[in-house]
Scaffold this motif. Structure first.
Motif, short mmCIF file in Angstrom:
data_model
loop_
_atom_site.label_atom_id
_atom_site.label_comp_id
_atom_site.label_asym_id
_atom_site.label_seq_id
_atom_site.Cartn_x
_atom_site.Cartn_y
_atom_site.Cartn_z
N GLU A 112 0.82 -1.21 0.00
CA GLU A 112 0.00 0.00 0.00
C GLU A 112 0.85 1.26 0.00
O GLU A 112 0.38 2.34 0.31
N GLY A 113 2.15 1.12 -0.30
CA GLY A 113 3.03 2.27 -0.44
C GLY A 113 3.88 2.61 0.76
O GLY A 113 4.65 3.57 0.72
N ALA A 114 3.77 1.85 1.85
CA ALA A 114 4.56 2.15 3.04
C ALA A 114 6.04 1.90 2.80
O ALA A 114 6.43 0.97 2.08
N THR A 115 6.86 2.75 3.40
CA THR A 115 8.32 2.63 3.26
C THR A 115 9.01 2.34 4.58
O THR A 115 10.22 2.18 4.62
N HIS A 116 8.25 2.33 5.68
CA HIS A 116 8.86 2.14 7.00
C HIS A 116 7.78 1.69 7.98
O HIS A 116 6.58 1.78 7.70
N LEU A 117 8.24 1.20 9.13
CA LEU A 117 7.30 0.88 10.20
C LEU A 117 7.82 1.43 11.50
O LEU A 117 9.03 1.64 11.67
N ARG A 118 6.89 1.68 12.38
CA ARG A 118 7.21 2.16 13.73
C ARG A 118 6.39 1.36 14.71
O ARG A 118 5.35 0.81 14.36
N LEU A 119 6.85 1.32 15.93
CA LEU A 119 6.10 0.69 17.00
C LEU A 119 6.69 1.15 18.31
O LEU A 119 7.75 1.76 18.35
N SER A 120 5.99 0.90 19.38
CA SER A 120 6.52 1.20 20.70
C SER A 120 6.49 -0.08 21.53
O SER A 120 5.71 -0.98 21.24
N VAL A 121 7.34 -0.13 22.51
CA VAL A 121 7.46 -1.30 23.38
C VAL A 121 7.44 -0.81 24.82
O VAL A 121 8.07 0.20 25.15
N GLU A 122 6.72 -1.52 25.66
CA GLU A 122 6.72 -1.19 27.08
C GLU A 122 8.15 -1.19 27.60
O GLU A 122 8.95 -2.06 27.22
N THR A 123 8.50 -0.24 28.44
CA THR A 123 9.88 -0.12 28.90
C THR A 123 10.39 -1.36 29.61
O THR A 123 11.57 -1.66 29.55
N GLY A 124 9.52 -2.11 30.26
CA GLY A 124 9.95 -3.30 30.98
C GLY A 124 9.91 -4.57 30.16
O GLY A 124 10.25 -5.65 30.66
N ASN A 125 9.52 -4.49 28.90
CA ASN A 125 9.40 -5.68 28.06
C ASN A 125 10.73 -5.95 27.34
O ASN A 125 10.87 -5.73 26.14
N ASP A 126 11.70 -6.43 28.10
CA ASP A 126 13.04 -6.66 27.56
C ASP A 126 13.06 -7.69 26.44
O ASP A 126 13.80 -7.55 25.47
N GLY A 127 12.23 -8.72 26.57
CA GLY A 127 12.19 -9.76 25.54
C GLY A 127 11.76 -9.19 24.20
O GLY A 127 12.35 -9.50 23.16
N ALA A 128 10.72 -8.36 24.20
CA ALA A 128 10.26 -7.75 22.96
C ALA A 128 11.31 -6.80 22.40
O ALA A 128 11.53 -6.75 21.19
N GLN A 129 11.98 -6.06 23.27
CA GLN A 129 13.01 -5.15 22.80
C GLN A 129 14.14 -5.92 22.10
O GLN A 129 14.63 -5.50 21.05
N ARG A 130 14.54 -7.04 22.68
CA ARG A 130 15.58 -7.87 22.04
C ARG A 130 15.08 -8.43 20.71
O ARG A 130 15.81 -8.46 19.72
N PHE A 131 13.83 -8.87 20.68
CA PHE A 131 13.24 -9.41 19.46
C PHE A 131 13.28 -8.38 18.34
O PHE A 131 13.70 -8.66 17.22
N TYR A 132 12.80 -7.16 18.62
CA TYR A 132 12.75 -6.13 17.58
C TYR A 132 14.15 -5.72 17.13
O TYR A 132 14.38 -5.50 15.94
N ALA A 133 15.08 -5.65 18.05
CA ALA A 133 16.46 -5.32 17.67
C ALA A 133 17.02 -6.41 16.76
O ALA A 133 17.67 -6.11 15.75
N ALA A 134 16.75 -7.67 17.09
CA ALA A 134 17.24 -8.78 16.25
C ALA A 134 16.58 -8.77 14.88
O ALA A 134 17.17 -9.24 13.90
N ALA A 135 15.37 -8.21 14.79
CA ALA A 135 14.66 -8.14 13.51
C ALA A 135 15.11 -6.93 12.68
O ALA A 135 14.60 -6.72 11.58
N GLY A 136 16.04 -6.14 13.20
CA GLY A 136 16.58 -5.02 12.45
C GLY A 136 15.99 -3.66 12.79
O GLY A 136 16.36 -2.66 12.18
N LEU A 137 15.08 -3.60 13.75
CA LEU A 137 14.53 -2.31 14.17
C LEU A 137 15.53 -1.65 15.12
O LEU A 137 16.28 -2.34 15.81
N ARG A 138 15.56 -0.35 15.13
CA ARG A 138 16.48 0.35 16.02
C ARG A 138 15.71 1.28 16.95
O ARG A 138 14.70 1.86 16.57
N TRP A 139 16.23 1.40 18.14
CA TRP A 139 15.65 2.25 19.18
C TRP A 139 15.85 3.71 18.81
O TRP A 139 16.94 4.11 18.42
#
Length: 165
Positions: A112-139
């Protein structure tokens, strides 16, 4: 057999809410969930859906969900997508399903034309933060998310009536 990923339908609303409740429970935020299956059916399906979704299913049971909505970056001048919720059942974690859901949502957005994605993660959700970093997302340490809800939101909206001509 690997889970299949398919577009969410109105009949998935109960399962989606159950997964959102499980996600919130895992974060200690279950008291924050007010969404009902009827809310999802009303706002997520029809001619102008407020969000899009994918459901992962294995042996007829929902084991994952990804919900997102369109966004637009005025700095980039390009459309994107904002992942609101990504959930994988505990029995499926580590299987790659979360990454598959994230990839499928990205592909749908790109279609549909998107060029990027964004999301937020709860500050205490370390597992999700590691997951997103491993998927190539940056803080993004240059931004903070602000929220106006309940009374603050109503007060702001009420001001429009006072200042409108």
């Amino acid at each position: 057999m690997a889970a299949i990923i398919r577009p969410a339908t109105p009949s998935d609303a109960e399962a989606i809410v159950a997964m959102l409740r499980d996600l919130a429970r895992g974060l200690g935020l279950e008291d924050k969930i007010r969404c009902t299956p009827d809310d999802l059916r009303r706002h997520g399906f029809g001619p102008a859906p407020a969000f899009h979704g994918l459901v992962a299913e294995q042996d007829g049971a929902a084991v994952g969900v990804c919900l997102w909505f369109a966004s637009f970056s005025t700095f980039r001048g390009e459309p994107g997508l904002y992942i609101q919720d990504l959930y994988v059942a505990p029995s499926q974690r580590g299987s790659g399903l979360g990454r598959r859901l994230l990839a499928a949502a990205s592909a749908a957005g790109r279609g549909e034309g998107a060029t990027h994605l964004r999301l937020s993660v709860e500050t205490g959700n370390d597992g999700a933060q590691r997951f997103y970093a491993a998927a190539g997302l940056r803080w993004q340490d240059t931004e903070r998310i602000f929220l106006a809800d309940s009374r603050a939101f109503s007060d702001l909206a009420d001001e429009a009536g006072e200042t409108s001509a």
